[in-house]
Scaffold this active site. Structure first.
Site, PDB file in Angstrom:
ATOM      1  NE  ARG A 101      -4.141   1.024   1.660  1.00 39.50           N
ATOM      2  CZ  ARG A 101      -4.991   0.725   1.831  1.00 39.50           C
ATOM      3  NH1 ARG A 101      -5.681   0.708   3.356  1.00 39.50           N
ATOM      4  NH2 ARG A 101      -6.096  -0.526   1.649  1.00 39.50           N
ATOM      5  CG  HIS A 128      -8.313  -0.213  -3.313  1.00 40.53           C
ATOM      6  ND1 HIS A 128      -7.256  -1.325  -2.829  1.00 40.53           N
ATOM      7  CD2 HIS A 128      -8.998   0.091  -2.346  1.00 40.53           C
ATOM      8  CE1 HIS A 128      -7.841  -1.856  -1.644  1.00 40.53           C
ATOM      9  NE2 HIS A 128      -7.749  -0.865  -1.733  1.00 40.53           N
ATOM     10  CD  GLN A 131     -12.676  -1.871  -2.065  1.00 39.56           C
ATOM     11  OE1 GLN A 131     -12.024  -2.241  -0.877  1.00 39.56           O
ATOM     12  NE2 GLN A 131     -14.233  -2.639  -1.455  1.00 39.56           N
ATOM     13  CG  ASP A 223     -13.384   6.063  -2.192  1.00 38.77           C
ATOM     14  OD1 ASP A 223     -13.620   5.281  -0.734  1.00 38.77           O
ATOM     15  OD2 ASP A 223     -12.214   5.651  -2.616  1.00 38.77           O
ATOM     16  CB  CYS A 263     -13.892   1.122  -1.154  1.00 35.21           C
ATOM     17  SG  CYS A 263     -13.589   2.742  -0.381  1.00 35.21           S
ATOM     18  NE  ARG A 291      -9.877  -5.697  -0.339  1.00 37.51           N
ATOM     19  CZ  ARG A 291      -8.768  -4.610   0.353  1.00 37.51           C
ATOM     20  NH1 ARG A 291      -9.462  -4.240   0.554  1.00 37.51           N
ATOM     21  NH2 ARG A 291      -7.669  -4.370   0.223  1.00 37.51           N
TER      22      ARG A 291
HETATM   23  N1  NVA Z   1     -10.206   7.030  -1.953  1.00 31.97           N
HETATM   24  C1  NVA Z   1      -9.193   5.789  -0.704  1.00 31.97           C
HETATM   25  C2  NVA Z   1      -9.567   4.440  -0.749  1.00 31.97           C
HETATM   26  C3  NVA Z   1      -9.651   3.936   0.836  1.00 31.97           C
HETATM   27  C4  NVA Z   1      -9.178   2.405   1.335  1.00 31.97           C
HETATM   28  C5  NVA Z   1      -8.351   6.837  -0.098  1.00 31.97           C
HETATM   29  O1  NVA Z   1      -7.265   5.855  -0.957  1.00 31.97           O
HETATM   30  O2  NVA Z   1      -7.896   6.533   1.061  1.00 31.97           O
HETATM   31  N1   CP Z   2     -11.118  -0.847   1.850  1.00 29.38           N
HETATM   32  C1   CP Z   2      -9.391  -0.683   2.133  1.00 29.38           C
HETATM   33  O1   CP Z   2      -8.793  -0.892   1.817  1.00 29.38           O
HETATM   34  O2   CP Z   2      -9.606  -0.296   3.814  1.00 29.38           O
HETATM   35  P1   CP Z   2      -8.374  -0.463   4.824  1.00 29.38           P
HETATM   36  O3   CP Z   2      -8.502   1.117   3.969  1.00 29.38           O
HETATM   37  O4   CP Z   2      -9.067   0.061   6.286  1.00 29.38           O
HETATM   38  O5   CP Z   2      -7.694  -1.303   4.171  1.00 29.38           O
END
Ligand code: NVA
Ligand code: CP
Length: 311
Positions: A101, A128, A131, A223, A263, A291
């Site tokens: 990540r 993502h 997701q 989101d 998500c 997930r």
């Molecule tokens: N768009 C959000 C998704 C979190 C799972 C982010 O990047 O923070």
């Molecule tokens: N949806 C998702 O990726 O959740 P987290 O940010 O908690 O991993």
């Protein structure tokens, strides 16, 4: 290590492979424990916070007989304490797969260039993919099909939106993105999505009217407006996204049996109301559980082991 594949973008997959990932995920949801990852060690690298991604990848690895190491941002300080390419080469000698990540997609590209293990995108600024797998699996479970299902995404044309657009276009679902002007998904993404859509017959629309976008939807998706790393833009984004909240009015405009997806994490009162996320239409926790099941298929795909699951 031979026969591995990186999973950095949805476009790394053919529509056929995406379909197989979803079928394997469904099969593994029914039979969660196996030994397919015996002897494998997953490094889970985080530059940003996580709940679902951390839990689902770790459990996915362990339920398939493998191990998982969680490396938090403050521990390895990727690119600050040490160069990404050095971390990639060091970890390649100790673990057999990485899920990452990161802030910038370029970090995934740099890491995978120097690594000799497969790399799975666990969220970056552009995509993502895992997701989107969970979203599609949930849609399949709820409607018995994905093709022809009308998905409406309300909000930012961001990482989550882009991967879902690719997923919809590859599987023949229709997708309408309702976003404020200036927050549309990037042009190069839309161009590629439309190429997949031409092949699958899905209809993709991007409009700036949230209520028109919600009309007739089978799936209402949203989101957060302020993604991780965009905290400085909070004030301007909150203003720009006024009117784009997934609220009861959107739910009334959607199909009678519409489902609501998010998500997570959700910011109730911003991109979604408490009443919508708590409504009987909401499937957000089914989606979040999924997930774990799709993460298994993602790991098996990257390790060249997807065919070892009977579907
Ligand atoms: N768009 C959000 C998704 C979190 C799972 C982010 O990047 O923070
Ligand atoms: N949806 C998702 O990726 O959740 P987290 O940010 O908690 O991993």
């Amino acid at each position: 290590m031979a026969n591995y594949t990186n999973l950095l973008r949805m476009t790394d997959l053919s529509p056929e492979t995406l379909e197989k990932i979803l079928k394997v995920s469904a099969a593994l949801k029914k039979e969660p424990e196996n030994t397919l990852l015996k002897g494998e060690t997953l490094a889970l690298i985080f530059e940003k916070p996580s709940l679902r991604t951390r839990v689902s990848f770790q459990l996915a690895a362990e339920e398939m007989g493998g191990r998982a190491l969680v490396l938090r941002p403050d521990e390895i300080k990727m690119g600050v304490r040490e160069a990404v390419k050095d971390i990639a080469r060091y970890l390649s000698r100790n673990v057999t797969i990485a899920a990452m990540r990161v802030f910038s997609h370029n970090t995934l590209v740099e890491f995978s260039k120097y690594a000799s293990i497969p790399v799975v995108n666990a969220l970056c600024d552009e995509e993502h993919p895992c997701q989107a797998f969970a979203d599609l699996l949930t849609i399949e479970e709820c409607f018995g099909r994905i093709k022809g299902v009308n998905i409406t995404y309300l909000g930012d044309g961001n990482n989550v939106c882009c991967s879902l657009m690719f997923g919809a276009a590859m599987t023949g679902a229709n997708m309408t993105v309702g976003c404020p002007k200036g927050f549309e998904p990037p042009e190069d993404v839309v161009k590629k999505v439309l190429e997949y859509a031409r092949e699958s017959g899905s209809e993709i629309k991007i409009i700036n009217d949230p209520k028109a976008a919600a009309k007739g939807a089978d799936v209402l998706y949203t989101d957060v407006w302020v993604s991780m790393g965009q905290e400085d833009e909070k004030t301007s984004k909150m203003k720009a996204f006024e009117g784009f909240c997934l609220d009861d009015e959107c739910l009334k405009l959607a199909a009678a049996d519409a489902i609501v997806l998010h998500c997570l994490p959700a910011h109730r009162g911003e991109e979604i109301t408490d009443s919508v996320i708590e409504s009987p239409n909401s499937r957000v926790f089914q989606e979040a559980e999924n997930r774990r099941h799709v993460e298994k298929a993602a790991l098996l795909y990257a390790l060249g082991k997807l065919d070892q699951v009977k579907i």
